[in-house]
Design a protein around this motif. Structure first.
Motif, PDB file in Angstrom:
ATOM      1  N   GLY A 105      42.788  41.412  47.950  1.00  0.00           N
ATOM      2  CA  GLY A 105      42.042  40.363  48.648  1.00  0.00           C
ATOM      3  C   GLY A 105      42.164  39.015  47.989  1.00  0.00           C
ATOM      4  N   ASP A 107      39.781  35.071  47.854  1.00  0.00           N
ATOM      5  CA  ASP A 107      38.725  34.153  48.277  1.00  0.00           C
ATOM      6  C   ASP A 107      39.310  32.742  48.301  1.00  0.00           C
ATOM      7  OD1 ASP A 107      36.686  36.029  48.555  1.00  0.00           O
ATOM      8  OD2 ASP A 107      36.111  35.897  46.447  1.00  0.00           O
ATOM      9  N   TRP A 108      39.231  32.091  49.475  1.00  0.00           N
ATOM     10  CA  TRP A 108      39.858  30.781  49.662  1.00  0.00           C
ATOM     11  C   TRP A 108      38.820  29.681  49.807  1.00  0.00           C
ATOM     12  CZ3 TRP A 108      45.050  29.403  50.008  1.00  0.00           C
ATOM     13  CH2 TRP A 108      45.971  30.458  50.025  1.00  0.00           C
ATOM     14  N   THR A 109      39.176  28.498  49.317  1.00  0.00           N
ATOM     15  CA  THR A 109      38.440  27.274  49.613  1.00  0.00           C
ATOM     16  C   THR A 109      39.469  26.233  50.043  1.00  0.00           C
ATOM     17  OG1 THR A 109      36.752  27.747  47.941  1.00  0.00           O
ATOM     18  CG2 THR A 109      36.907  25.473  48.724  1.00  0.00           C
ATOM     19  N   HIS A 146      43.929  32.706  39.729  1.00  0.00           N
ATOM     20  CA  HIS A 146      43.478  31.501  40.422  1.00  0.00           C
ATOM     21  C   HIS A 146      44.705  30.645  40.724  1.00  0.00           C
ATOM     22  CE1 HIS A 146      40.721  28.311  41.661  1.00  0.00           C
ATOM     23  NE2 HIS A 146      41.591  27.479  41.123  1.00  0.00           N
ATOM     24  N   ALA A 160      42.438  29.217  45.582  1.00  0.00           N
ATOM     25  CA  ALA A 160      42.135  30.606  45.912  1.00  0.00           C
ATOM     26  C   ALA A 160      42.070  31.464  44.654  1.00  0.00           C
ATOM     27  CB  ALA A 160      43.190  31.166  46.862  1.00  0.00           C
ATOM     28  N   ASP A 161      41.168  32.434  44.694  1.00  0.00           N
ATOM     29  CA  ASP A 161      41.155  33.522  43.722  1.00  0.00           C
ATOM     30  C   ASP A 161      41.716  34.747  44.428  1.00  0.00           C
ATOM     31  OD1 ASP A 161      40.028  31.995  41.749  1.00  0.00           O
ATOM     32  OD2 ASP A 161      37.996  32.739  42.039  1.00  0.00           O
ATOM     33  N   SER A 162      42.792  35.284  43.886  1.00  0.00           N
ATOM     34  CA  SER A 162      43.461  36.427  44.494  1.00  0.00           C
ATOM     35  C   SER A 162      43.518  37.563  43.482  1.00  0.00           C
ATOM     36  CB  SER A 162      44.872  36.028  44.929  1.00  0.00           C
ATOM     37  OG  SER A 162      45.598  37.141  45.410  1.00  0.00           O
TER      38      SER A 162
END
Length: 212
Positions: A105, A107-109, A146, A160-162
């Motif tokens: 997964g 998390d995107w900004t 990151h 993004a944190d992937s």
């Protein structure tokens, strides 16, 4: 601790403390050597190919005449297009040679839209390494990266944190998978349930014809 009999059946490398310590030394260190991305530039073709590849025909990314009339004044790249501009954010990882890695997964900004012909540069580093105990793979590690994304003007357009999960393949093989218990079960549907399914398919078919 592995018994001699169990060790003899191991087919893949194991997670070791030495490998984990080496990986922890990389936390916060900028990654300068990695594979080239699929795309450097958000060209008209690159945006269109990506959009069609995931089945999204929004005219904002596929129709230049339409996009010119919007507040952007030009084609816009899909937000997820940035996956194609960096291999790490889409699952490439380092360390723990031979250990299974599963992308899990991100998390995107997003800060700014990526417009037609923007050139994307990225910066990435290992952010964290988190240990987990799982039912089917035993000890596993969440390897979090990151990634920052910049356009040709130096503006940060997104970050993004992937993460991937690193697991011992032999351990997972011995325990099975989350689907093991479901194997062999036969799901039987009633005529009424099947009729409902057919209605859903027919509605989807009509909707697609209307969009065409």
């Amino acid at each position: 601790m592995s018994t001699p009999e169990k060790a003899a059946t191991n087919r893949f490398p194991k997670i070791t403390e030495e490998g984990l310590n080496d990986l922890r030394q990389r936390i916060g260190v900028k990654i300068t050597d990695t594979l080239e991305p699929w795309n450097y530039e958000a060209t008209r073709d690159a945006i269109r190919h990506y959009a069609h590849g995931i089945g999204d025909d929004n005219p904002l990314w596929t129709d230049p005449a339409y996009a010119e009339k919007t507040k952007f004044g030009t084609l816009v790249a899909l937000p997820s297009f940035l996956f194609s501009t960096n291999r790490i954010v889409s699952g490439y990882c380092g360390g723990l040679s031979g250990i299974h890695a599963m992308w899990a997964g991100a998390d995107w900004t997003w800060h700014k839209p990526v417009l037609r012909n923007d050139v994307i540069a990225t910066e990435a580093y290992l952010k964290d390494l988190v240990e987990h105990q799982t039912r089917f793979a035993g000890r596993s590690f969440q390897q979090i990266y990151h990634v920052d994304f910049f356009n040709q003007r130096g503006d940060k357009v997104a970050e993004a944190d992937s993460w991937v999960f690193r697991t011992d393949r032999d351990e997972a093989r011995e325990r099975g998978t989350k689907y093991t218990e479901a194997r062999g079960r036969v799901e039987r549907y009633t005529e009424q349930q099947l009729a409902e399914f057919y209605k859903v398919y027919e509605a989807e078919k009509k909707a697609r014809n209307c969009r065409a």
